[in-house]
Scaffold this motif. Structure first.
Motif, PDB file in Angstrom:
ATOM      1  N   ALA A   1       0.844  -1.194   0.000  1.00 30.49           N
ATOM      2  CA  ALA A   1       0.000   0.000   0.000  1.00 30.49           C
ATOM      3  C   ALA A   1       0.877   1.240   0.000  1.00 30.49           C
ATOM      4  O   ALA A   1       2.031   1.212   0.444  1.00 30.49           O
ATOM      5  N   GLY A   2       0.320   2.313  -0.508  1.00 34.98           N
ATOM      6  CA  GLY A   2       1.063   3.569  -0.528  1.00 34.98           C
ATOM      7  C   GLY A   2       0.231   4.663  -1.141  1.00 34.98           C
ATOM      8  O   GLY A   2      -0.922   4.450  -1.530  1.00 34.98           O
ATOM      9  N   ARG A   3       0.821   5.819  -1.222  1.00 35.36           N
ATOM     10  CA  ARG A   3       0.172   6.930  -1.915  1.00 35.36           C
ATOM     11  C   ARG A   3       0.663   6.874  -3.356  1.00 35.36           C
ATOM     12  O   ARG A   3       1.800   7.227  -3.653  1.00 35.36           O
ATOM     13  N   ILE A   4      -0.205   6.411  -4.210  1.00 33.75           N
ATOM     14  CA  ILE A   4       0.150   6.032  -5.568  1.00 33.75           C
ATOM     15  C   ILE A   4      -0.296   7.103  -6.551  1.00 33.75           C
ATOM     16  O   ILE A   4      -1.415   7.618  -6.445  1.00 33.75           O
ATOM     17  N   GLY A   5       0.565   7.392  -7.490  1.00 33.22           N
ATOM     18  CA  GLY A   5       0.228   8.337  -8.548  1.00 33.22           C
ATOM     19  C   GLY A   5      -0.572   7.673  -9.646  1.00 33.22           C
ATOM     20  O   GLY A   5      -1.282   6.691  -9.432  1.00 33.22           O
ATOM     21  N   ASN A   6      -0.428   8.163 -10.839  1.00 33.33           N
ATOM     22  CA  ASN A   6      -1.247   7.674 -11.950  1.00 33.33           C
ATOM     23  C   ASN A   6      -0.952   6.237 -12.329  1.00 33.33           C
ATOM     24  O   ASN A   6      -1.840   5.509 -12.778  1.00 33.33           O
ATOM     25  N   ILE A   7       0.308   5.831 -12.168  1.00 34.54           N
ATOM     26  CA  ILE A   7       0.694   4.489 -12.614  1.00 34.54           C
ATOM     27  C   ILE A   7       0.799   3.581 -11.400  1.00 34.54           C
ATOM     28  O   ILE A   7       1.695   3.719 -10.576  1.00 34.54           O
ATOM     29  N   MET A   8      -0.108   2.619 -11.304  1.00 40.35           N
ATOM     30  CA  MET A   8      -0.188   1.791 -10.104  1.00 40.35           C
ATOM     31  C   MET A   8       0.915   0.762 -10.024  1.00 40.35           C
ATOM     32  O   MET A   8       1.177   0.230  -8.954  1.00 40.35           O
ATOM     33  N   THR A   9       1.560   0.467 -11.144  1.00 42.29           N
ATOM     34  CA  THR A   9       2.543  -0.611 -11.153  1.00 42.29           C
ATOM     35  C   THR A   9       3.950  -0.168 -10.777  1.00 42.29           C
ATOM     36  O   THR A   9       4.867  -0.988 -10.777  1.00 42.29           O
ATOM     37  N   THR A  10       4.137   1.096 -10.432  1.00 44.28           N
ATOM     38  CA  THR A  10       5.472   1.575 -10.041  1.00 44.28           C
ATOM     39  C   THR A  10       5.754   1.152  -8.620  1.00 44.28           C
ATOM     40  O   THR A  10       5.226   1.713  -7.670  1.00 44.28           O
ATOM     41  N   THR A  11       6.602   0.171  -8.469  1.00 46.23           N
ATOM     42  CA  THR A  11       6.827  -0.470  -7.168  1.00 46.23           C
ATOM     43  C   THR A  11       7.355   0.494  -6.120  1.00 46.23           C
ATOM     44  O   THR A  11       7.010   0.394  -4.941  1.00 46.23           O
ATOM     45  N   SER A  12       8.177   1.445  -6.517  1.00 49.56           N
ATOM     46  CA  SER A  12       8.793   2.355  -5.557  1.00 49.56           C
ATOM     47  C   SER A  12       7.776   3.225  -4.820  1.00 49.56           C
ATOM     48  O   SER A  12       8.086   3.804  -3.780  1.00 49.56           O
ATOM     49  N   GLN A  13       6.555   3.310  -5.319  1.00 52.48           N
ATOM     50  CA  GLN A  13       5.534   4.121  -4.672  1.00 52.48           C
ATOM     51  C   GLN A  13       4.946   3.447  -3.431  1.00 52.48           C
ATOM     52  O   GLN A  13       4.295   4.100  -2.621  1.00 52.48           O
TER      53      GLN A  13
END
Length: 123
Positions: free
Chosen positions: A97-109
């Protein structure tokens, strides 16, 4: 925020499993939750994700047409319903879980990770 994943186990090919991920702590700390998986000897792979407020979903290639992600805001939990499982789905499944931007697949988020739950598909 702590994430607790559960629901893994041994299932026969063609069977189903439902994974759960419960978050403890403030849900304001994240706006999306996703599932990843890692099979032995392979890299971690994105499975599916869900936006917490709007419920929008995103699926990685392994999940399309077979898996469904959902959430229960009142329970601070997300679920991954997995159908038509095959041996290639054998892996440790992690919720994140995290505060995710437009691209959900970016693991670093993804700031928060659960401990993983093992899914084994075998006859």
């Amino acid at each position: 925020v702590q994430l607790q994943a559960s629901g893994g186990g041994l299932v026969q090919p063609g069977g189903s499993l439902r994974l759960s991920c419960q978050a403890s702590g403030s849900s304001f700390s994240f706006n999306a939750m996703s599932w990843y998986r890692q099979a032995p000897g392979k890299e971690r792979e994105y499975v599916a994700g869900i936006r917490w407020s709007g419920g929008g979903t995103w699926y990685g290639d392994p999940a399309k047409g077979r898996f469904t992600i959902s959430r229960d805001i009142a329970k601070n939990s997300a679920y991954l319903q997995m159908n038509r499982l095959n041996p290639e789905d054998t892996a440790v499944y992690y919720c994140a879980a995290g505060r995710i931007g437009n691209i959900m697949t970016t693991t670093s988020q993804y700031t928060y990770w659960g401990q993983g739950t093992l899914v084994t598909v075998s006859s």
